[in-house]
Enzyme design. Sequence first.
Site, PDB file in Angstrom:
ATOM      1  N   ASP A  51       0.837  -1.199   0.000  1.00  0.00           N
ATOM      2  CA  ASP A  51       0.000   0.000   0.000  1.00  0.00           C
ATOM      3  C   ASP A  51       0.870   1.247   0.000  1.00  0.00           C
ATOM      4  O   ASP A  51       1.819   1.363   0.779  1.00  0.00           O
ATOM      5  CB  ASP A  51      -0.901   0.034   1.235  1.00  0.00           C
ATOM      6  CG  ASP A  51      -1.676   1.338   1.322  1.00  0.00           C
ATOM      7  OD1 ASP A  51      -2.581   1.545   0.478  1.00  0.00           O
ATOM      8  OD2 ASP A  51      -1.362   2.164   2.198  1.00  0.00           O
ATOM      9  N   TYR A  56       2.901  10.175   0.643  1.00  0.00           N
ATOM     10  CA  TYR A  56       4.065   9.658   1.351  1.00  0.00           C
ATOM     11  C   TYR A  56       5.363  10.116   0.683  1.00  0.00           C
ATOM     12  O   TYR A  56       5.793   9.586  -0.326  1.00  0.00           O
ATOM     13  CB  TYR A  56       4.031   8.137   1.410  1.00  0.00           C
ATOM     14  CG  TYR A  56       2.789   7.559   2.052  1.00  0.00           C
ATOM     15  CD1 TYR A  56       2.025   8.294   2.957  1.00  0.00           C
ATOM     16  CD2 TYR A  56       2.373   6.273   1.749  1.00  0.00           C
ATOM     17  CE1 TYR A  56       0.882   7.760   3.537  1.00  0.00           C
ATOM     18  CE2 TYR A  56       1.231   5.721   2.330  1.00  0.00           C
ATOM     19  CZ  TYR A  56       0.492   6.480   3.218  1.00  0.00           C
ATOM     20  OH  TYR A  56      -0.643   5.936   3.783  1.00  0.00           O
ATOM     21  N   LYS A  82      -3.636   5.889  -3.328  1.00  0.00           N
ATOM     22  CA  LYS A  82      -4.717   6.707  -2.798  1.00  0.00           C
ATOM     23  C   LYS A  82      -4.980   7.926  -3.679  1.00  0.00           C
ATOM     24  O   LYS A  82      -4.110   8.347  -4.457  1.00  0.00           O
ATOM     25  CB  LYS A  82      -4.394   7.131  -1.364  1.00  0.00           C
ATOM     26  CG  LYS A  82      -4.160   5.917  -0.464  1.00  0.00           C
ATOM     27  CD  LYS A  82      -3.878   6.283   0.973  1.00  0.00           C
ATOM     28  CE  LYS A  82      -3.616   5.038   1.790  1.00  0.00           C
ATOM     29  NZ  LYS A  82      -2.314   4.418   1.482  1.00  0.00           N
ATOM     30  N   VAL A 233      -1.616  -0.532  13.703  1.00  0.00           N
ATOM     31  CA  VAL A 233      -1.953  -1.482  14.771  1.00  0.00           C
ATOM     32  C   VAL A 233      -1.104  -1.284  16.019  1.00  0.00           C
ATOM     33  O   VAL A 233      -1.452  -1.794  17.086  1.00  0.00           O
ATOM     34  CB  VAL A 233      -1.846  -2.943  14.271  1.00  0.00           C
ATOM     35  CG1 VAL A 233      -2.897  -3.216  13.223  1.00  0.00           C
ATOM     36  CG2 VAL A 233      -0.445  -3.254  13.758  1.00  0.00           C
ATOM     37  N   ALA A 240       4.198  -1.168  20.412  1.00  0.00           N
ATOM     38  CA  ALA A 240       5.464  -1.837  20.093  1.00  0.00           C
ATOM     39  C   ALA A 240       6.533  -1.515  21.130  1.00  0.00           C
ATOM     40  O   ALA A 240       7.271  -2.393  21.584  1.00  0.00           O
ATOM     41  CB  ALA A 240       5.944  -1.431  18.711  1.00  0.00           C
TER      42      ALA A 240
END
Length: 339
Positions: A51, A56, A82, A233, A240
């Site tokens: 993706d 970006y 996108k 996530v 993390a």
Amino acid sequence: MKTRRIGKTALEVTEYSFGTAPLGGLYRRCPRDVGIATLQAAWDHGIRYFDTAPHYGFGQAERYVGDFLRDKPEDSYVLSTKVGRLLAPVPKDQIPNVGFVDPLPFKLVYDYSYDGIMRSVDFSYARLGLNRIDILYVHDIGVYTHGREVNDRYVKQLRDGGYKALDQLKSSGAIKAFGLGVNEVPACLEMMADIDIDVILMAGRYSLLDRSAVEELLPLCEKRGTSITAGGVFNSGILATGAVPGAHFDYTPATDEVLGKVRAMEDLAKQAGKPLAQFAMQFPLHHPAVASVIIGTAKPESLHRNMALTSEELPASAFAPFEAHTLVAPPLGDAAIRE
């Protein structure tokens, strides 16, 4: 690696996928050789869904991804990018600062109209150097990014023409699926009220910690046959790193409340003899609406470390103790929260 279907389409994506915002220099510079090496590490781990987005690095991530995928066999991977932001060239001293280090010399121009989406796709083809895009996400439409008043105009653009462009692209076979790529649940509920979409890239709102999507969005996705690709996530890193000094949640320094919840989750993970990040990575895949978990990094070693957390599949029962320490994002106001 196992695959899952996107919505009602025939498109299959790997359960873990690679997100390329870090390849655009998010928070730290990403030289081309490092970006390509990280993409190769993802490929070596069996990831076949990538993706990206014009946003970006203002085109840099799309260039890296296209260069990497160009010599891969046709139909051996799935690619999404996108729409909603066009790039316009500017002098280097006028490049906007939105978190990317050493991006390409462009500024962002928001455009969710029919022409804007069609132009965005053409520009992405050119940056990628590829003739195929599988999924298009409408990027960051919502109050979270634009504020109420401006977003109302952009939603009108999308409804009046942008949706038609996406539908035409899918009907013609140019793309296989389309949907939203956002950080907020209300934008999804608003658009799904009268627009059919195949997939939502939901960043940070269906995680081990943040369950904002659970009450309304996930049941609606199941009912409508809309898939979720779960991004963010680790909730900007805190799942993390743990509740360490300087930990971030939702792009900003974590509050005392969030730090407390994460400390409690760390204790549960320690009792289970597993790292908290392992629970965070695997949690979303236990919902039937979730097609893939998107992991983003600009370091091969980080990719190796994250994928090692998938080697032992945790049972659904392992996640129940964490629910007591979850949160739901507060209601949005009228002002933009994030650029």
